[in-house]
Scaffold this motif. Structure first.
Motif, PDB file in Angstrom:
ATOM      1  N   VAL A  60     -12.585  -4.697   6.576  1.00 53.95           N
ATOM      2  CA  VAL A  60     -13.357  -4.182   5.158  1.00 53.95           C
ATOM      3  C   VAL A  60     -13.488  -2.773   5.431  1.00 53.95           C
ATOM      4  O   VAL A  60     -13.005  -2.335   3.856  1.00 53.95           O
ATOM      5  CB  VAL A  60     -13.957  -5.021   4.394  1.00 53.95           C
ATOM      6  CG1 VAL A  60     -15.082  -4.050   3.167  1.00 53.95           C
ATOM      7  CG2 VAL A  60     -14.276  -6.566   4.396  1.00 53.95           C
ATOM      8  N   HIS A  61     -14.221  -2.224   6.291  1.00 52.62           N
ATOM      9  CA  HIS A  61     -14.758  -0.893   5.890  1.00 52.62           C
ATOM     10  C   HIS A  61     -13.483  -0.312   7.226  1.00 52.62           C
ATOM     11  O   HIS A  61     -13.672   0.832   7.624  1.00 52.62           O
ATOM     12  CB  HIS A  61     -15.721  -1.032   6.768  1.00 52.62           C
ATOM     13  CG  HIS A  61     -16.951  -1.465   6.067  1.00 52.62           C
ATOM     14  ND1 HIS A  61     -17.491  -3.134   6.477  1.00 52.62           N
ATOM     15  CD2 HIS A  61     -17.677  -1.072   5.450  1.00 52.62           C
ATOM     16  CE1 HIS A  61     -17.485  -3.001   5.271  1.00 52.62           C
ATOM     17  NE2 HIS A  61     -18.263  -1.857   4.469  1.00 52.62           N
ATOM     18  N   GLY A  62     -11.848  -0.696   7.107  1.00 52.05           N
ATOM     19  CA  GLY A  62     -11.112  -0.270   8.009  1.00 52.05           C
ATOM     20  C   GLY A  62     -10.250   1.143   6.958  1.00 52.05           C
ATOM     21  O   GLY A  62     -11.007   0.957   5.377  1.00 52.05           O
ATOM     22  N   LYS A  63      -9.360   1.638   7.453  1.00 56.73           N
ATOM     23  CA  LYS A  63      -9.045   2.757   6.634  1.00 56.73           C
ATOM     24  C   LYS A  63      -8.172   2.069   5.804  1.00 56.73           C
ATOM     25  O   LYS A  63      -7.835   2.982   4.255  1.00 56.73           O
ATOM     26  CB  LYS A  63      -8.247   3.838   8.104  1.00 56.73           C
ATOM     27  CG  LYS A  63      -7.964   5.533   6.874  1.00 56.73           C
ATOM     28  CD  LYS A  63      -7.025   5.752   7.684  1.00 56.73           C
ATOM     29  CE  LYS A  63      -6.510   6.922   7.160  1.00 56.73           C
ATOM     30  NZ  LYS A  63      -6.077   8.093   8.190  1.00 56.73           N
ATOM     31  N   LEU A  64      -7.413   1.495   5.987  1.00 59.44           N
ATOM     32  CA  LEU A  64      -6.026   0.828   4.681  1.00 59.44           C
ATOM     33  C   LEU A  64      -6.679  -0.012   3.725  1.00 59.44           C
ATOM     34  O   LEU A  64      -6.909   0.268   2.668  1.00 59.44           O
ATOM     35  CB  LEU A  64      -4.973  -0.024   5.719  1.00 59.44           C
ATOM     36  CG  LEU A  64      -4.244  -0.975   4.977  1.00 59.44           C
ATOM     37  CD1 LEU A  64      -3.196   0.804   4.587  1.00 59.44           C
ATOM     38  CD2 LEU A  64      -3.429  -1.697   6.090  1.00 59.44           C
ATOM     39  N   ALA A  65      -8.293  -0.718   4.143  1.00 59.90           N
ATOM     40  CA  ALA A  65      -8.592  -1.554   2.839  1.00 59.90           C
ATOM     41  C   ALA A  65      -9.789  -0.902   1.905  1.00 59.90           C
ATOM     42  O   ALA A  65      -9.894  -0.919   0.968  1.00 59.90           O
ATOM     43  CB  ALA A  65      -9.488  -2.735   3.725  1.00 59.90           C
ATOM     44  N   LEU A  66     -10.471   0.487   2.190  1.00 56.92           N
ATOM     45  CA  LEU A  66     -10.805   0.671   2.002  1.00 56.92           C
ATOM     46  C   LEU A  66     -11.072   1.189   0.220  1.00 56.92           C
ATOM     47  O   LEU A  66     -11.570   0.990  -0.272  1.00 56.92           O
ATOM     48  CB  LEU A  66     -11.736   2.154   2.785  1.00 56.92           C
ATOM     49  CG  LEU A  66     -12.786   2.728   3.406  1.00 56.92           C
ATOM     50  CD1 LEU A  66     -13.005   2.761   4.179  1.00 56.92           C
ATOM     51  CD2 LEU A  66     -13.720   2.130   3.100  1.00 56.92           C
ATOM     52  N   LYS A  67      -9.937   1.424   0.413  1.00 58.46           N
ATOM     53  CA  LYS A  67      -9.173   2.014  -1.482  1.00 58.46           C
ATOM     54  C   LYS A  67      -9.187   0.574  -2.341  1.00 58.46           C
ATOM     55  O   LYS A  67      -9.427   0.354  -3.431  1.00 58.46           O
ATOM     56  CB  LYS A  67      -8.468   3.137  -1.154  1.00 58.46           C
ATOM     57  CG  LYS A  67      -7.065   2.449  -0.744  1.00 58.46           C
ATOM     58  CD  LYS A  67      -5.655   2.826  -0.703  1.00 58.46           C
ATOM     59  CE  LYS A  67      -4.504   2.364  -0.388  1.00 58.46           C
ATOM     60  NZ  LYS A  67      -3.054   3.694  -0.850  1.00 58.46           N
ATOM     61  N   TYR A  68      -9.117  -0.187  -1.502  1.00 63.90           N
ATOM     62  CA  TYR A  68      -9.262  -1.604  -2.262  1.00 63.90           C
ATOM     63  C   TYR A  68     -10.123  -2.231  -2.496  1.00 63.90           C
ATOM     64  O   TYR A  68     -10.944  -3.244  -2.922  1.00 63.90           O
ATOM     65  CB  TYR A  68      -8.202  -2.989  -1.959  1.00 63.90           C
ATOM     66  CG  TYR A  68      -6.740  -2.168  -2.029  1.00 63.90           C
ATOM     67  CD1 TYR A  68      -6.489  -1.542  -2.414  1.00 63.90           C
ATOM     68  CD2 TYR A  68      -6.036  -1.645  -0.519  1.00 63.90           C
ATOM     69  CE1 TYR A  68      -4.568  -1.003  -2.412  1.00 63.90           C
ATOM     70  CE2 TYR A  68      -4.684  -1.010  -0.309  1.00 63.90           C
ATOM     71  CZ  TYR A  68      -4.183  -0.910  -1.347  1.00 63.90           C
ATOM     72  OH  TYR A  68      -3.216  -0.301  -1.777  1.00 63.90           O
ATOM     73  N   SER A  69     -11.369  -1.616  -2.169  1.00 64.93           N
ATOM     74  CA  SER A  69     -12.753  -2.449  -2.547  1.00 64.93           C
ATOM     75  C   SER A  69     -13.236  -2.685  -3.889  1.00 64.93           C
ATOM     76  O   SER A  69     -12.589  -1.595  -5.035  1.00 64.93           O
ATOM     77  CB  SER A  69     -14.047  -1.883  -1.907  1.00 64.93           C
ATOM     78  OG  SER A  69     -13.660  -0.533  -2.242  1.00 64.93           O
ATOM     79  N   GLY A  70     -14.071  -3.940  -3.817  1.00 62.27           N
ATOM     80  CA  GLY A  70     -13.910  -4.467  -5.457  1.00 62.27           C
ATOM     81  C   GLY A  70     -14.328  -5.979  -5.870  1.00 62.27           C
ATOM     82  O   GLY A  70     -14.704  -6.314  -4.991  1.00 62.27           O
ATOM     83  N   PRO A  71     -13.987  -6.214  -6.920  1.00 60.08           N
ATOM     84  CA  PRO A  71     -14.403  -7.905  -6.782  1.00 60.08           C
ATOM     85  C   PRO A  71     -13.738  -8.919  -6.296  1.00 60.08           C
ATOM     86  O   PRO A  71     -14.381  -9.600  -5.374  1.00 60.08           O
ATOM     87  CB  PRO A  71     -14.508  -8.397  -8.563  1.00 60.08           C
ATOM     88  CG  PRO A  71     -14.130  -7.547  -9.427  1.00 60.08           C
ATOM     89  CD  PRO A  71     -13.796  -5.641  -8.106  1.00 60.08           C
TER      90      PRO A  71
ATOM     91  N   SER B 201       1.030  -1.312  -0.049  1.00 55.22           N
ATOM     92  CA  SER B 201       0.267  -0.453   0.464  1.00 55.22           C
ATOM     93  C   SER B 201       0.888   0.932   0.019  1.00 55.22           C
ATOM     94  O   SER B 201       0.412   1.853  -1.094  1.00 55.22           O
ATOM     95  CB  SER B 201      -0.894  -0.030   1.405  1.00 55.22           C
ATOM     96  OG  SER B 201      -1.656   1.139   1.499  1.00 55.22           O
ATOM     97  N   SER B 202       1.922   0.955   0.697  1.00 60.92           N
ATOM     98  CA  SER B 202       2.809   2.052   1.257  1.00 60.92           C
ATOM     99  C   SER B 202       3.984   2.538  -0.597  1.00 60.92           C
ATOM    100  O   SER B 202       4.225   4.276  -0.892  1.00 60.92           O
ATOM    101  CB  SER B 202       4.174   2.268   1.484  1.00 60.92           C
ATOM    102  OG  SER B 202       5.384   0.661   1.148  1.00 60.92           O
ATOM    103  N   GLN B 203       3.898   1.912  -1.535  1.00 62.07           N
ATOM    104  CA  GLN B 203       4.498   1.848  -2.693  1.00 62.07           C
ATOM    105  C   GLN B 203       3.330   1.801  -3.696  1.00 62.07           C
ATOM    106  O   GLN B 203       3.352   2.033  -4.951  1.00 62.07           O
ATOM    107  CB  GLN B 203       5.325   0.648  -2.921  1.00 62.07           C
ATOM    108  CG  GLN B 203       6.322   0.738  -2.027  1.00 62.07           C
ATOM    109  CD  GLN B 203       7.355   2.031  -1.851  1.00 62.07           C
ATOM    110  OE1 GLN B 203       8.018   2.207  -3.012  1.00 62.07           O
ATOM    111  NE2 GLN B 203       7.460   2.261  -0.788  1.00 62.07           N
ATOM    112  N   ASP B 204       1.577   2.018  -3.520  1.00 61.26           N
ATOM    113  CA  ASP B 204       0.876   1.658  -4.254  1.00 61.26           C
ATOM    114  C   ASP B 204       0.871   0.752  -5.196  1.00 61.26           C
ATOM    115  O   ASP B 204       0.785   1.084  -6.925  1.00 61.26           O
ATOM    116  CB  ASP B 204       0.243   3.382  -5.243  1.00 61.26           C
ATOM    117  CG  ASP B 204      -0.141   4.913  -4.115  1.00 61.26           C
ATOM    118  OD1 ASP B 204      -1.019   3.982  -3.330  1.00 61.26           O
ATOM    119  OD2 ASP B 204       0.786   5.700  -4.431  1.00 61.26           O
TER     120      ASP B 204
END
Length: 394
Positions: free
Chosen positions: A243-254, A212-215
């Motif tokens: 899933v609803h945590g701050k770190l995981a939110l931007k990776y929501s998907g299939p 995540s730190s390196q996108d």
């Protein structure tokens, strides 16, 4: 130095730069047009021209052109062929660093193409060479690849040994975040194989933070494996919180949706929901070998629990009736019941002529046999002790 020689060198440098730019531009065109064969031929045709460039520049050009294959679908075989040829060319030209880099890439390509024998034949000599030259950074990468190869071959002891070597080498140098995340990912995978899902979860969490730190897009896989660990630990309630945590939110998907659906099916103890999830998210679940193997174990456990619950009230029941209750084919249910009887999950017998399952009462445990074995074992120890004392006296 004369003015004419200086001008000649300057002109040669300008010409070399132009050749480099032309090759790279043509490579980009082939990449954008998804022309893998033409890109491979460009690398072959460019070798003689690259001899006029410095080793650093020619290495950069070759690596850039090879990286273009990643954007071209179904180009793995062409990439393997050109990488193998270029590695041989680098060996003939005595470009040791380029040869090692290409061989490392070739090992990764063999692994991706499931050519495990070829990968092992190449990785052994390459590791010896890297250890002799003390190239720690590339050594870490190749040892990590070795661990992945052995894991794919289901040789877990050797996979762990290779990973331990990679971590030891990594401790001696500065390890870039992406390489460290890859090491953590492999550690999590191996711990999950040992069913130590708690430790595996912590490694996958470290992996998620690193990617995540390196996108890096592999962060999604790390998150998916985190959720898998929670499901395997029977902590499906925690999945929504993660899933609803701050770190995981931007990776929501299939991928995340697939794991939340599996978590819900597991929570409901529903085989029907489980199978629907596997069907709806085939690419996210069944095509991922790590997820697939663990979900197979989970499905097997869930099926076993459902069957035990269904047959509990009966002493004799038709197999077709059990299959109807769990919404599964009769053949599959019969096979699983037979396995459960052999594993002594319950006591019973299958009457295949009548198509029935006969369930017996749990027999009372007789401890006489175990006690007899313990007595014989203790007597043996006493005799051995007396024999040793007699030997010292004589």
């Amino acid at each position: 130095m004369s003015t004419s020689s200086t001008l000649a060198k300057g002109a040669q440098g300008t010409l070399s730069t132009e050749v480099e730019q032309e090759i790279l531009q043509l490579g980009e065109r082939y990449r954008d047009a998804h022309q893998a064969t033409e890109l491979g031929q460009l690398i072959r045709d460019s070798r003689d021209k690259l001899n006029n460039l410095s080793k650093a520049k020619s290495t950069k050009v070759i690596k850039t052109l090879l990286n273009h294959f990643a954007k071209i679908p179904n180009s793995l075989n062409e990439q393997i062929a050109i990488c193998k040829e270029t590695s041989e060319w680098a060996k003939e030209q005595k470009r040791l660093f380029l040869k090692q880099s290409l061989e490392s890439r070739l090992v990764a390509l063999y692994l991706e193409n499931r050519m495990f024998t070829d990968a092992l034949h190449l990785v052994g000599p390459l590791l010896k060479e890297l250890k002799r030259l003390d190239d720690k950074m590339m050594l870490v990468e190749v040892q990590l690849l070795e661990s992945k190869i052995y894991h794919a071959l289901r040789n877990l002891p050797k996979a762990r040994a290779a990973l331990t070597s990679a971590r030891t080498s990594a401790n001696a140098i500065y390890c870039p975040p992406l390489v460290q995340a890859s090491l953590d990912m492999q550690s999590g995978i191996l711990h999950a194989e040992e069913r130590d899902y708690k430790t595996a979860y912590s490694y996958f969490y470290e992996t998620l933070e690193g990617y995540s730190s390196q996108d890096d897009p592999l962060a999604v896989a790390a998150l998916k494996y985190m959720l898998l660990c929670k499901i395997m630990l029977n902590q499906s309630d925690d999945v929504n919180a993660i899933v609803h945590g701050k770190l995981a939110l931007k990776y929501s998907g299939p991928d995340v949706e697939a794991m939340t659906t599996i978590a819900k099916a597991h929570q409901n103890r529903s085989l029907n929901e489980f199978e629907k999830a596997l069907s709806a998210y085939r690419s996210e679940l069944s095509e991922d070998p790590i997820v697939r193997s663990h979900l197979a174990k989970l499905y097997d456990t869930l099926l076993e629990q459902n069957l035990v619950r269904v047959i509990e009230p009966f002493s004799r029941v038709e197999i077709s009736h059990i299959a109807q209750l769990v919404h599964l084919p009769t053949d599959q249910v019969e096979k699983k019941l037979s396995q459960m009887i052999l594993d002594k999950v319950f006591h019973g017998v299958l009457d295949q002529g009548a198509g029935c399952l006969i369930v017996f009462e749990q027999p009372a445990t007789d401890h006489v046999y175990d006690s007899s074995l313990d007595t014989l074992r203790n007597m043996g120890a006493v005799v051995e002790s007396l024999y040793e004392k007699a030997a010292t006296l004589s």
